[in-house]
Design an enzyme around this catalytic site. Structure first.
Site, mmCIF file in Angstrom:
data_model
loop_
_atom_site.group_PDB
_atom_site.id
_atom_site.type_symbol
_atom_site.label_atom_id
_atom_site.label_comp_id
_atom_site.label_asym_id
_atom_site.label_seq_id
_atom_site.Cartn_x
_atom_site.Cartn_y
_atom_site.Cartn_z
ATOM 1 N N LYS A 32 -55.327 -19.189 -73.353
ATOM 2 C CA LYS A 32 -56.565 -19.700 -74.017
ATOM 3 C C LYS A 32 -57.207 -20.963 -73.175
ATOM 4 C CE LYS A 32 -54.564 -19.800 -78.665
ATOM 5 N NZ LYS A 32 -53.830 -20.622 -79.937
ATOM 6 N N TYR A 72 -58.754 -13.063 -85.723
ATOM 7 C CA TYR A 72 -58.108 -14.247 -86.442
ATOM 8 C C TYR A 72 -58.729 -13.783 -87.908
ATOM 9 C CZ TYR A 72 -56.539 -16.722 -82.341
ATOM 10 O OH TYR A 72 -56.106 -17.289 -81.310
ATOM 11 N N THR A 114 -46.186 -23.160 -83.003
ATOM 12 C CA THR A 114 -47.468 -23.393 -82.849
ATOM 13 C C THR A 114 -47.803 -24.675 -82.308
ATOM 14 O OG1 THR A 114 -47.837 -21.490 -84.508
ATOM 15 C CG2 THR A 114 -49.827 -23.212 -83.929
ATOM 16 N N ASN A 135 -53.255 -25.198 -78.093
ATOM 17 C CA ASN A 135 -51.643 -24.846 -77.747
ATOM 18 C C ASN A 135 -51.367 -23.753 -76.535
ATOM 19 O OD1 ASN A 135 -52.534 -22.510 -79.328
ATOM 20 N ND2 ASN A 135 -51.194 -23.102 -81.061
ATOM 21 N N HIS A 138 -51.728 -17.325 -76.796
ATOM 22 C CA HIS A 138 -51.623 -16.689 -78.014
ATOM 23 C C HIS A 138 -50.454 -15.662 -77.627
ATOM 24 C CE1 HIS A 138 -52.146 -14.218 -81.336
ATOM 25 N NE2 HIS A 138 -52.345 -13.081 -80.425
ATOM 26 N N GLU A 149 -53.467 -5.178 -81.434
ATOM 27 C CA GLU A 149 -54.314 -6.551 -80.734
ATOM 28 C C GLU A 149 -54.527 -5.764 -79.250
ATOM 29 O OE1 GLU A 149 -52.499 -10.609 -82.757
ATOM 30 O OE2 GLU A 149 -51.452 -9.954 -80.800
#
Length: 176
Positions: A32, A72, A114, A135, A138, A149
């Site tokens: 991320k 999401y 998470t 965080n 993913h 995905e």
């Protein structure tokens, strides 16, 4: 030629990698913006490689709201979704396909829970983050979701089936 085969050390017989691939799960990983901006790319990839997971595909992309709404979809109606989308579009991300035996479970355990404040030391989130949303990573939560995905982020031909030469030192023959 060694990299294209699984080695059976007990009998010194080479088995074509196609016989080994059936035991190799795949999972999606997204590094991320909170990982990219903090210069943690090398740390994360180093841990993946040291654990013995195979990076079968990797690229940097810029996410947009359309793909985030799809990815999401279970969170789109939550009040925090706009902030989540904004944080995920802050800079490009790195998407990876990892392969390995039981890779979905293994990498989820490596990732940690998470919220980074609650993640165990030794996990990626436990060592590198303090936030529930910023965080750093993913990881797919199931084999089925991983395939969905992966198809979302990778085109045909962008994920490679190969076996690194080290495979025979990572798994016992009967695990492959």
């Amino acid at each position: 030629m060694f990299g294209r085969y699984c080695i059976n050390f007990d009998t010194s017989v080479k088995t074509n990698i196609k016989n080994c691939k059936q035991f190799m799960e795949r999972t999606l990983v997204i590094l991320k913006p909170s990982c990219i901006e903090r210069n943690l790319i090398g740390e994360v990839i180093g841990r993946i490689e040291k654990r013995g997971l195979v990076i079968a595909g990797m690229k940097m992309i810029q996410l947009d709201e359309a793909v985030l709404r799809e990815h999401y979809s279970h969170l789109v109606d939550k009040p925090f979704f706009p902030q989540l989308a904004k944080s995920m579009m802050a800079c490009p991300v790195i998407v990876m396909c990892l392969k390995g035996v039981d890779v979905v479970r293994v990498f989820r355990e490596m990732t940690g829970v998470t919220n980074g404040r609650k993640a165990a030391p030794g996990t990626l989130r436990g060592d590198f983050c303090m936030s529930g949303s910023l965080n750093i990573i993913h990881a797919s939560d199931s084999v089925e979701n991983a395939e969905i995905e992966l198809a979302r982020f990778f085109k045909p031909g962008e994920i490679f089936d190969y076996a690194p030469a080290t495979l025979g030192f990572i798994y016992e023959t009967d695990e492959l």
